[in-house]
Design an enzyme around this catalytic site. Structure first.
Site, mmCIF file in Angstrom:
data_model
loop_
_atom_site.group_PDB
_atom_site.id
_atom_site.type_symbol
_atom_site.label_atom_id
_atom_site.label_comp_id
_atom_site.label_asym_id
_atom_site.label_seq_id
_atom_site.Cartn_x
_atom_site.Cartn_y
_atom_site.Cartn_z
ATOM 1 N N ARG A 129 -1.642 1.361 2.831
ATOM 2 C CA ARG A 129 -1.081 0.570 3.803
ATOM 3 C C ARG A 129 -2.554 0.052 5.017
ATOM 4 O O ARG A 129 -2.335 -1.112 5.192
ATOM 5 C CB ARG A 129 -0.146 1.395 5.077
ATOM 6 N N THR A 164 7.030 2.005 3.102
ATOM 7 C CA THR A 164 6.457 2.136 4.172
ATOM 8 C C THR A 164 6.909 3.698 4.686
ATOM 9 O O THR A 164 7.144 4.752 4.422
ATOM 10 C CB THR A 164 7.999 1.784 5.119
ATOM 11 N N GLU A 167 9.898 5.284 4.957
ATOM 12 C CA GLU A 167 10.582 5.584 3.793
ATOM 13 C C GLU A 167 9.741 6.547 2.797
ATOM 14 O O GLU A 167 10.583 7.311 2.714
ATOM 15 C CB GLU A 167 10.312 4.321 2.442
ATOM 16 N N GLU A 168 8.568 6.852 2.922
ATOM 17 C CA GLU A 168 7.851 7.983 2.987
ATOM 18 C C GLU A 168 8.970 9.529 3.659
ATOM 19 O O GLU A 168 8.509 10.625 3.255
ATOM 20 C CB GLU A 168 6.280 8.167 3.618
ATOM 21 N N GLY A 169 9.227 8.845 5.041
ATOM 22 C CA GLY A 169 9.288 10.142 5.510
ATOM 23 C C GLY A 169 11.702 10.200 5.133
ATOM 24 O O GLY A 169 11.155 11.736 4.824
#
Length: 502
Positions: A129, A164, A167-169
């Site tokens: 990112r 994003t 999304e990772e979380g």
């Protein structure tokens, strides 16, 4: 019509009994092929392309139990040599080549006949990112090379993408709750039950460039930037989730060094309170200000050499770390830090990745009280470099140097950043694995992309095992034989008494 004699009747009954046994045996034979064959296993591969390193996870599950829960196991995890793929911005071909040893290893695990059906993914997180923000062309070139390398293998490669932060979380939250079976629980009777919503746990993730917090808040929030709406197994979940870019461990410690440099009265010297007393090293300004997370003050000479000296001062260390955060909030608003909305933490939490590794090194992952954790860390941060090296001779030099800074940062992030306190601290469980599966976003990512977690409740499946089929068939055969034997006995008795049917 001539009546049937006793001998003939017995013969007929005997034939019927034999036919009953043959029928039972035929039923067993018909069932045997489907039941005796080993359950076909499916595999999945996920690359976790993080900011500091890349890892490949090999997952396995029984093909006949897709959409069940708690049935995916981790067969292997392979750490790719070198740094994360974002470090290959100027050598994109090297990023692809770095993945091959782990892919070679995976090919020795997955049967040849199943490799082409094995879904394979690469997900990149905060490191990519940041690279995309710096230079999107270089980011695309790195992705092109890793895609090219993976496509050389006989797998079903389904693409590489940058996740994003939210999304990772969310995928990390799905992973831990899937493994704990807190979303839905599957029993061997084929029945699904829903555990109480209080059993659902929150997820705390700390990587090299970002950190994520995800949990079910006590009330719904209208803040779309920190809300993820998930429908899993027929239940809607409105989770709070946020990812803080540049607050991952590596970037935070780099920002800490830059802050100490900018506050130093001597431009070429840095007094570092989080480094052990007696530690010293030289770095260049180019190394220090090489990240978009660490803006350089003015235009410093990139070749300028800075001398860093450790002072081992835990109080000054925590004060310096606090300066990395902005704790001001708007009116009538609760927030974590940097003005980002966050409701009060609620329920149990699983903290993994660098949260776990830092405190595990100090033996602080056994749910000690907060005061005990503080005492241990204070003593560790007061030690000198020479004795630390003697006491931990096998510990990587860089990791040993950073242990005080990293653990102090973890405490500050959890307490002042995420607003845990001495009471809710005991709700944090520092874990590396659940059910022998590494906790992180990769499993949740694969479960989502392969549709292994349905949005609706799975249909109830009644499974009659082979042993039950065998028992039922044998009992049926015995009953039929007994009935025929009783009839035969009656016929024989009637015949011997001189009675003959008309």
């Amino acid at each position: 019509m001539r009546p049937v004699g006793p001998a003939a009747a017995l013969a007929v009954l005997a034939v019927l009994a034999v036919l009953a046994v043959l029928a039972a045996a035929s039923l067993l034979l018909l069932l045997a092929p489907a039941q005796d064959l080993p359950v076909r296993t499916k595999y999945g591969l996920v690359f976790d392309a993080g900011s500091t390193h890349t890892a490949l996870y090999v997952y396995r599950w029984p093909a006949d139990k897709e959409n069940g829960t708690g049935i995916v196991s981790q067969v292997e995890s392979c750490t790719v040599n070198g740094s994360g793929i974002s470090s290959y911005a100027d050598n994109p071909a090297g990023a692809g080549a770095s993945l091959k040893p782990c892919l070679d290893k995976a090919m020795t695990i997955i049967p040849v006949e199943q490799q082409r059906q094995t879904p394979t993914y690469l997900g990149a997180t905060a490191g990519m990112r940041l690279l995309r923000e710096q230079n999107s062309t270089k980011a695309e070139q790195v992705f092109a090379e890793v895609t090219k390398a993976i496509r050389e293998y006989p797998v079903d490669f389904r693409g590489a993408q940058i996740l994003t932060g939210n999304e990772e979380g969310a995928f990390g939250w799905i992973t831990v709750n899937y493994l704990l079976e807190t979303l839905i629980k599957y029993s061997f009777t084929g029945k699904w039950t829903y555990p109480p919503v209080e059993d659902v746990v929150g997820a705390l993730d700390l990587g090299g460039a970002s950190t994520q917090i995800t949990f079910l808040p006590g009330t719904t929030t209208d803040d779309k930037n920190t809300r993820a709406l998930l429908r899993l197994y027929g239940t809607n979940y409105s989770v709070y989730t946020h990812s803080y870019l540049c607050y991952g461990q590596k970037q935070a410690l780099k920002r800490l060094m830059a802050s100490l440099h900018q506050d130093s009265p001597y431009p070429q010297q840095i007094s570092h309170p989080c480094y052990p007393r007696g530690y010293q090293e030289n770095i260049t300004t180019a190394e220090l200000y090489d990240s978009p997370c660490v803006p350089a003050p003015g235009t410093p000479s990139p070749a300028q050499v800075l001398t860093v000296t450790g002072t081992g001062n835990p109080a000054a260390c925590r004060t310096a770390i606090l300066k990395l955060f902005n704790f001001t909030c708007g009116a009538n608003r609760t927030c974590g830090f940097d003005g980002v909305y966050q409701p009060p933490v609620r329920g149990q939490f699983f903290a993994f990745s660098a949260f776990y590794y830092n405190l595990h090194f100090l033996n602080l992952t056994e749910e000690q009280s907060l005061s005990s954790v503080n005492d241990t860390l204070w003593k560790f941060c007061s030690r000198n470099w020479m004795t630390l090296q003697k006491d931990f001779p096998t510990r990587n030099r860089i990791h040993l140097r950073d242990s005080c800074a990293a653990s102090s940062y973890v405490l500050t992030l959890l307490l002042q950043g995420y607003k845990f306190d001495s009471k809710t601290w005991l709700n944090i469980h520092f874990q590396k694995q659940v059910s022998n599966v590494d906790v992180g976003w990769t499993l949740g990512y694969m479960l989502n992309l392969t549709n292994m977690i349905p949005s609706e409740t799975p249909q109830r499946v009644v499974v009659l095992t082979k042993s039950k089929w065998v028992a039922a068939t044998v009992v049926l055969a015995i009953i039929l034989i007994l009935i025929f034997c009783v009839i035969a006995a009656l016929c024989y008795g009637k015949d011997s008494s001189g009675y003959e049917s008309l």
